[in-house]
Design an enzyme around this catalytic site. Structure first.
Site, short mmCIF file in Angstrom:
data_model
loop_
_atom_site.label_atom_id
_atom_site.label_comp_id
_atom_site.label_asym_id
_atom_site.label_seq_id
_atom_site.Cartn_x
_atom_site.Cartn_y
_atom_site.Cartn_z
CB CYS A 244 -0.63 0.11 1.20
SG CYS A 244 -1.22 -1.54 1.17
NE ARG B 88 4.29 1.64 -1.77
CZ ARG B 88 5.03 1.25 -0.75
NH1 ARG B 88 6.25 1.87 -1.19
NH2 ARG B 88 4.84 0.60 0.15
CD1 TRP C 129 -1.71 -4.89 -4.28
CD2 TRP C 129 -1.04 -6.67 -3.02
NE1 TRP C 129 -1.35 -6.39 -4.91
CE2 TRP C 129 -0.74 -6.98 -3.66
CE3 TRP C 129 0.15 -6.64 -1.57
CZ2 TRP C 129 -0.08 -8.39 -3.85
CZ3 TRP C 129 0.23 -8.13 -1.72
CH2 TRP C 129 0.25 -9.18 -2.08
CG ASN D 129 2.05 -1.04 3.38
OD1 ASN D 129 1.52 -1.79 3.51
ND2 ASN D 129 2.99 -0.88 3.16
N GLY D 130 0.05 -2.73 6.63
CA GLY D 130 0.42 -4.09 7.34
C GLY D 130 -1.02 -4.72 7.28
CD GLU E 116 15.87 -11.62 -11.91
OE1 GLU E 116 15.46 -10.42 -12.18
OE2 GLU E 116 15.54 -12.18 -10.68
CE LYS F 68 12.87 -8.54 -13.03
NZ LYS F 68 12.97 -9.40 -11.89
CD GLU G 53 8.79 -10.50 -10.98
OE1 GLU G 53 9.34 -9.92 -9.79
OE2 GLU G 53 9.99 -10.22 -12.29
CG HIS H 206 18.26 -35.80 -13.34
ND1 HIS H 206 18.21 -36.58 -12.66
CD2 HIS H 206 19.33 -35.70 -13.41
CE1 HIS H 206 19.45 -37.40 -12.64
NE2 HIS H 206 20.09 -36.39 -13.13
CE LYS I 123 11.00 -2.04 -7.34
NZ LYS I 123 11.37 -2.61 -8.51
#
Length: 614
Positions: free
Chosen positions: A2, A27, A74, A100-101, A483, A487, A490, A506, A609
């Site tokens: 948030c 964010r 959020w 926020n939280g 990575e 990406k 995401e 495997h 973010k």
């Protein structure tokens, strides 16, 4: 997570609040709102969805006031609706809070307040804060009421409150998620992130955990939860406000990909001496003797930073000759980790506020480890709590998917590994000098790598409609396969997996067919021939190959099909630095595929973010 913004000063309050919220859109959020205070009371405007919906609501029903707060939410507790959007009010409508939280014990507090006659209108945990403060304000002013309410709440949270019963005052509280207070010209700001206020001031103070700021037109008082004065030092943020704008690029992510040569150069700047063959890390604050006697290093991080930590393991073990373990911040403190007598914990966090990483840092320190933070934000919680810091100098990163912050972390890890080698005597000055010379070339090498953007866009046109990708790498480039897959997941929402290439047989090889592209990270190093063998195995199962390899060698071309496969040549560098270079085409590939698919590149769905709560 948030976004919070608050303002008191002489400017029109609503434009300041909306501008701050706009600068925190990166964010991630699903609703937005503002509350402004006037002599007539508090007026709210809230909307679900993007900030433009809130702006339209304010244009339809204008609102003005003397000071106020704003929020982008959020969703955690409650659906992303207008009703659940912040700010939230008490029963009287004369107290509002943004948050926020998570309030962990909100359910029991809600039942207690309902039994006392309080009426709730939302599904959120945030609303209980307004009602608690309403109850406590029957005795005295806002900050004292907030202090008493805080003693009843459990969780990790940042709060900002205003009340018409105690006018011309903003109260801000931190217990986990970040809060920054900005000092302007006879005006004051409070926010959850620096970019929200950077166009107005560069002079800021970061609240610490269990600290409170009481902001009025005459100044700011800092105290702890119990009201004891806390001495705070104003810090000067050197980011250029324009650096937080797109600078002509279509998306922040693309701009930040192109900024990587500069970010790498700035991270190296002033820290190396080629003549002397020495590394200088001025903010470590750890005696060299500590490095000389280390038995173990544990790197702790989350997400993309965890991938940087995996690269760091290879670097530190190769250069400093000390064993390294890499752990997720979200797992570390829950498994009762064993900490060696002479252990160094290295936490990697772009924001310095990642909740899981901070908790892990505290656990490592509690058990006796020395600690270093690799971080991009000066004055953030991680940098204050760790014994020492290696700052990355990437500047503000607005895109949710990390790009320049990641490669700057890789540069910082190279510097740290060389510094440790220097302190431990595992490398002679001449050897360190050679590594420094190679590192100093990285900004120019990255500039060459970025020139592959057009070629990568053509690859995206060929493969953007696929549903699954497999990324393969070996050795120090295995983390770059992870990575690259992250990406792509995401920002394009395509399923992708990263694997050590030797593990392909495997399990993952069963998935390879003509619809699955295989991205092979194959620089010309000691395992190049092994990688070509893995590529041939993928080809034998019908897979299309996107080979990212060093320029100037045609061996990979000899085993690929010009019609089905693609080669993206990258400028050659020393093996330990190849992860930095090989990252660039993977970022560009993910970006161009996401754009082709019409995805929201800078604000991918469901992502934030900075993850500042567990």
């Amino acid at each position: 997570m948030c976004g919070i913004i608050g303002y008191i000063g002489s400017k029109p309050v609503v434009p300041v609040l909306l501008d701050g919220l706009r600068r925190m859109e990166y964010r991630g959020y699903d609703s937005a709102g503002v509350a402004v205070v006037s002599p007539e009371g508090i007026t709210l405007r809230r909307s679900a969805g993007k900030l433009v919906n809130l702006e339209n609501a304010i244009e339809t029903e204008p609102v003005d006031g003397l000071y106020g707060v704003g929020h982008t939410r959020w969703a955690t507790h409650g659906r992303p609706t207008e009703e659940n959007a912040h700010p939230h009010r008490d029963c009287t409508g004369r107290i509002v809070v943004v948050h926020n939280g998570i309030i962990e014990n909100y359910f029991e507090l809600k039942h207690e307040l309902q039994a006392q006659g309080h009426e709730f209108k939302t599904e959120t945990d945030t609303e209980i804060v307004a009602h608690l403060v309403e109850r406590e304000m029957q005795q005295d002013g806002l900050e004292m009421a907030v202090r008493r309410a805080l003693k009843l709440m459990r969780g990790m949270f940042a709060l900002v409150l205003v009340s018409v019963e105690d006018p011309e005052k903003i109260v801000a509280v931190r217990n986990g998620p970040p809060i920054v207070v900005g000092f302007g010209d006879n005006e004051f700001f409070v926010a959850s992130d620096i970019p929200a206020i950077l166009t107005h001031t560069r002079d800021v103070v970061f609240l610490g955990d269990e600290e409170m700021a009481v902001i009025t037109r005459s100044g700011v008082e800092f105290t702890d939860y119990n009201g004891r004065a806390v001495s705070k030092t104003t810090q000067r943020v050197m980011w250029d406000p324009i650096a937080a704008e797109k600078g002509g690029h279509k998306h922040f992510m693309l701009k930040e990909i192109y900024e990587q040569p500069t970010a790498a150069r700035d991270t190296i700047l002033g820290r190396v001496s080629l003549d002397r063959g020495r590394i200088f890390l001025e903010d470590l604050n750890i005696p060299e003797e500590t490095f000389r006697t280390l038995d173990k290093v544990t790197i702790i991080a989350c997400g993309t930073s965890w991938h940087a930590g995996l690269v760091g393991k290879y670097l530190i073990e190769a250069l400093a000759q000390v064993p390294v373990e890499v752990d997720y911040g979200s797992e570390y403190r829950y498994r009762n980790p064993l900490v060696a007598k002479r252990e160094l914990a290295v936490v990697i966090t772009q924001s310095g506020e990642t909740a899981d990483t901070l908790a892990a840092l505290r656990e490592a320190r509690r058990k006796g480890a020395s600690s270093i933070a690799i971080c991009n934000v000066v004055g953030s919680m991680a940098t204050r709590e760790a014994d020492g810091t290696v700052y990355t100098h990437a500047g503000p990163e607005i895109g949710v998917a990390s790009t320049k912050a990641f490669t700057s972390q890789l540069v910082a890890l190279q510097l740290l590994a060389l510094y440790m080698a220097q302190a431990r005597g595992s490398l002679a000055p001449d050897a360190i000098r050679r590594h420094i010379a190679e590192l100093l070339q990285i900004p120019q090498v990255l500039e060459q790598a970025i020139k592959a953007s057009a070629a990568t866009e053509r690859v995206a046109e060929k493969f953007y409609n696929r549903t699954d990708f497999l990324f393969l790498g070996r050795g120090i480039n295995y983390p770059i396969a992870l990575e690259g897959a992250l990406k792509l997941k995401e920002i394009s929402y395509i399923h992708a997996e990263g694997y050590p290439a030797g593990e392909m047989k495997h399990g993952p090889i069963a998935l390879i067919d003509e619809r699955m592209p295989v991205v092979a990270i194959a620089p010309h190093d000691h395992v190049f021939e092994k990688m070509t063998g893995n590529v041939q195995e993928a080809k034998a199962r019908g897979g299309s190959v996107i080979a990212i390899t060093s320029d100037g060698d045609n061996r990979m071309a000899g085993i690929l099909d010009a019609n089905d496969d693609v080669i993206l040549p990258m400028p050659e560098t020393t093996p330990l630095l190849t992860p930095i270079v090989m990252t660039i085409p993977l970022q560009l590939l993910a970006y161009h595929i996401a754009v082709r698919r019409g995805c929201d590149v800078d604000q991918p769905r469901n992502l934030a973010k900075s993850v500042t709560v567990e």
